[in-house]
Design an enzyme around this catalytic site. Sequence first.
Site, PDB file in Angstrom:
ATOM      1  N   GLY A 203      12.465 -13.479   3.160  1.00 18.93           N
ATOM      2  CA  GLY A 203      11.270 -13.503   3.977  1.00 18.93           C
ATOM      3  C   GLY A 203      11.134 -12.292   4.871  1.00 18.93           C
ATOM      4  O   GLY A 203      11.841 -11.286   4.724  1.00 18.93           O
ATOM      5  N   GLY A 223       1.955  -4.094   0.888  1.00 15.24           N
ATOM      6  CA  GLY A 223       1.588  -5.414   1.386  1.00 15.24           C
ATOM      7  C   GLY A 223       0.349  -5.345   2.241  1.00 15.24           C
ATOM      8  O   GLY A 223      -0.438  -4.391   2.157  1.00 15.24           O
ATOM      9  N   SER A 224       0.176  -6.335   3.066  1.00 18.82           N
ATOM     10  CA  SER A 224      -1.020  -6.424   3.892  1.00 18.82           C
ATOM     11  C   SER A 224      -1.002  -5.372   4.985  1.00 18.82           C
ATOM     12  O   SER A 224       0.053  -4.874   5.389  1.00 18.82           O
ATOM     13  CB  SER A 224      -1.124  -7.817   4.520  1.00 18.82           C
ATOM     14  OG  SER A 224      -0.134  -7.967   5.527  1.00 18.82           O
ATOM     15  N   GLU A 245       1.568   1.284   1.588  1.00 13.43           N
ATOM     16  CA  GLU A 245       0.409   1.056   0.717  1.00 13.43           C
ATOM     17  C   GLU A 245      -0.096  -0.324   1.057  1.00 13.43           C
ATOM     18  O   GLU A 245       0.555  -1.338   0.757  1.00 13.43           O
ATOM     19  CB  GLU A 245       0.824   1.182  -0.760  1.00 13.43           C
ATOM     20  CG  GLU A 245      -0.347   1.470  -1.675  1.00 13.43           C
ATOM     21  CD  GLU A 245      -1.083   0.221  -2.109  1.00 13.43           C
ATOM     22  OE1 GLU A 245      -2.177  -0.033  -1.543  1.00 13.43           O
ATOM     23  OE2 GLU A 245      -0.584  -0.478  -2.975  1.00 13.43           O
ATOM     24  N   GLU A 373     -10.963  -8.382   3.701  1.00 13.03           N
ATOM     25  CA  GLU A 373     -10.312  -8.421   2.397  1.00 13.03           C
ATOM     26  C   GLU A 373     -10.049  -9.881   2.039  1.00 13.03           C
ATOM     27  O   GLU A 373      -9.323 -10.582   2.749  1.00 13.03           O
ATOM     28  CB  GLU A 373      -8.999  -7.645   2.424  1.00 13.03           C
ATOM     29  CG  GLU A 373      -8.293  -7.636   1.076  1.00 13.03           C
ATOM     30  CD  GLU A 373      -6.943  -6.938   1.117  1.00 13.03           C
ATOM     31  OE1 GLU A 373      -6.557  -6.347   0.093  1.00 13.03           O
ATOM     32  OE2 GLU A 373      -6.279  -6.986   2.178  1.00 13.03           O
ATOM     33  N   VAL A 374     -10.615 -10.344   0.924  1.00 15.56           N
ATOM     34  CA  VAL A 374     -10.499 -11.746   0.537  1.00 15.56           C
ATOM     35  C   VAL A 374      -9.200 -12.003  -0.220  1.00 15.56           C
ATOM     36  O   VAL A 374      -8.550 -13.023  -0.035  1.00 15.56           O
ATOM     37  CB  VAL A 374     -11.710 -12.167  -0.323  1.00 15.56           C
ATOM     38  CG1 VAL A 374     -11.574 -13.618  -0.768  1.00 15.56           C
ATOM     39  CG2 VAL A 374     -13.013 -11.966   0.457  1.00 15.56           C
ATOM     40  N   PHE A 375      -8.817 -11.121  -1.087  1.00 15.71           N
ATOM     41  CA  PHE A 375      -7.667 -11.294  -1.981  1.00 15.71           C
ATOM     42  C   PHE A 375      -7.834 -12.541  -2.842  1.00 15.71           C
ATOM     43  O   PHE A 375      -6.917 -13.333  -3.039  1.00 15.71           O
ATOM     44  CB  PHE A 375      -6.359 -11.342  -1.200  1.00 15.71           C
ATOM     45  CG  PHE A 375      -5.290 -10.461  -1.803  1.00 15.71           C
ATOM     46  CD1 PHE A 375      -5.447  -9.090  -1.872  1.00 15.71           C
ATOM     47  CD2 PHE A 375      -4.126 -11.013  -2.318  1.00 15.71           C
ATOM     48  CE1 PHE A 375      -4.469  -8.276  -2.444  1.00 15.71           C
ATOM     49  CE2 PHE A 375      -3.137 -10.210  -2.881  1.00 15.71           C
ATOM     50  CZ  PHE A 375      -3.315  -8.840  -2.948  1.00 15.71           C
TER      51      PHE A 375
END
Length: 478
Positions: A203, A223-224, A245, A373-375
């Site tokens: 995690g 990642g986010s 990124e 950003e919906v993803f």
Amino acid sequence: MPLLDPKIWQSRPLSGPEYPVTEPATGDQLATVTLAAAEDIRPAVHAAGTAQTEWARVPHFVRAGVLRRAGDLFAAHAEELREWLVRESGSIPGKADFELHVAAQECYEAAALASRPTGQVLPSEAPRLSYTRRVPVGVVGVIAPFNAPLILSIRSVAPALALGNAVVLKPDPRTAVCGGLALAAVFAEAGLPDELLQVLPGGAEVGAALVADPQAPVISFTGSTTAGRAVGEAAGRHLKRAHLELGGNSALIVLADADLDAVISTAAWGSFFHQGQICMTTGRHLVHESLYDEYVERLAAKADLLTVGDPHRAQVHLGPIIDGAQLAKVHGLVEASTASGARLAAGGTHEDLFYRPTVLAGVGDDTPAYAEEVFGPVAPVRSFTTAEEAAALAATGPYGLSLGIVTRDAARGLDLAERIPTGIVHINDQTVNDEAVAPFGGVAASGTGARFGGEANIEAFTDVRWTTVRGDVASYPF
């Protein structure tokens, strides 16, 4: 012989809990892995660093040979790896095949890096040889997400190893096998020396420990944007390079001269590929007002025709969302958007983790699924009147990852792209593209620029060392 043996995963000496490897399409448990805990990072980095000292001295052609064999193994074990990608990450088989293809290409391209020229001879005011040389950074920490787990791990792991580094990889626990343990198995069979690639699924606390470890001077994070900011801040405190990124809300601009017969399939792919769980997903469709109504109608019709289901047991266009938390986020944004005035032209429903491809019309600046950003498989569509307005709309917002422009006049498309800050531009294509030879990365809230692919890998995973050599000892007026 199978490449992946769950008995090996369960016997790994890690300190975290056992974690069920779950198939999102069915909820079935595929295997069990042992997760890492934060205290596992220090010994893993130390072991990797010890092995790296010898690896950096290995002749370049030996490192290249390991990378080439790894690329071959992704093809040789494609059937087994494809099944893991489909079942563990919810990929349709075509998307899994794309990941396997890119993984092999990343290894082949990385193999070529091992023999690239490593420096420059410089002029000097003194009677000496003066030159620069690229040297490995040592241990590279790689933190990879769930959505394209194989690609987003291998694109850092392969070049880092080829350039003489060791790697500690922390994959997302939800894709610990296809995003982490599969790479370890491939490289072990390819002949990579022990300890050079450490795989520690875990995690956020495990990732934080990796960023903080002083023996890992470079962090490659995908990642986010929220998580990336935390990684960047922590890396800055520890005086580390962090290659970030991050998220995106990429625009597809459809100009008035576009051919709708050609563009609808492209537009649907940009928003619905892998259930929209791609950083480059087309999150905003900006369509000239003369085409807008027909575009919405045809994109909605296309969405209604797409099949959603279990990609392992049926031929479908879209598989499941990765888990319930992500589905709740997607559906919450869609519901908030319709509540704020957007029109649901298609989709907006789900059964279990299977979310229908969704088209939203009549969106504006404050529509949640347009602004964020919906993803997920959601395509918000907005009209514009002039190219200047389209450029302004596309440039608005925090992100700057990918951009697509559709027009019969490619030069006009390139001119329009110059006004929109993004790391990637595609003329007459949608926003989701990736090649091992191309630099990849975004600007602004999408990351710290091109950090993967081609020459960018050398910049990312080596340091520049200046060296001078004199025939005699230098003398000074002391």
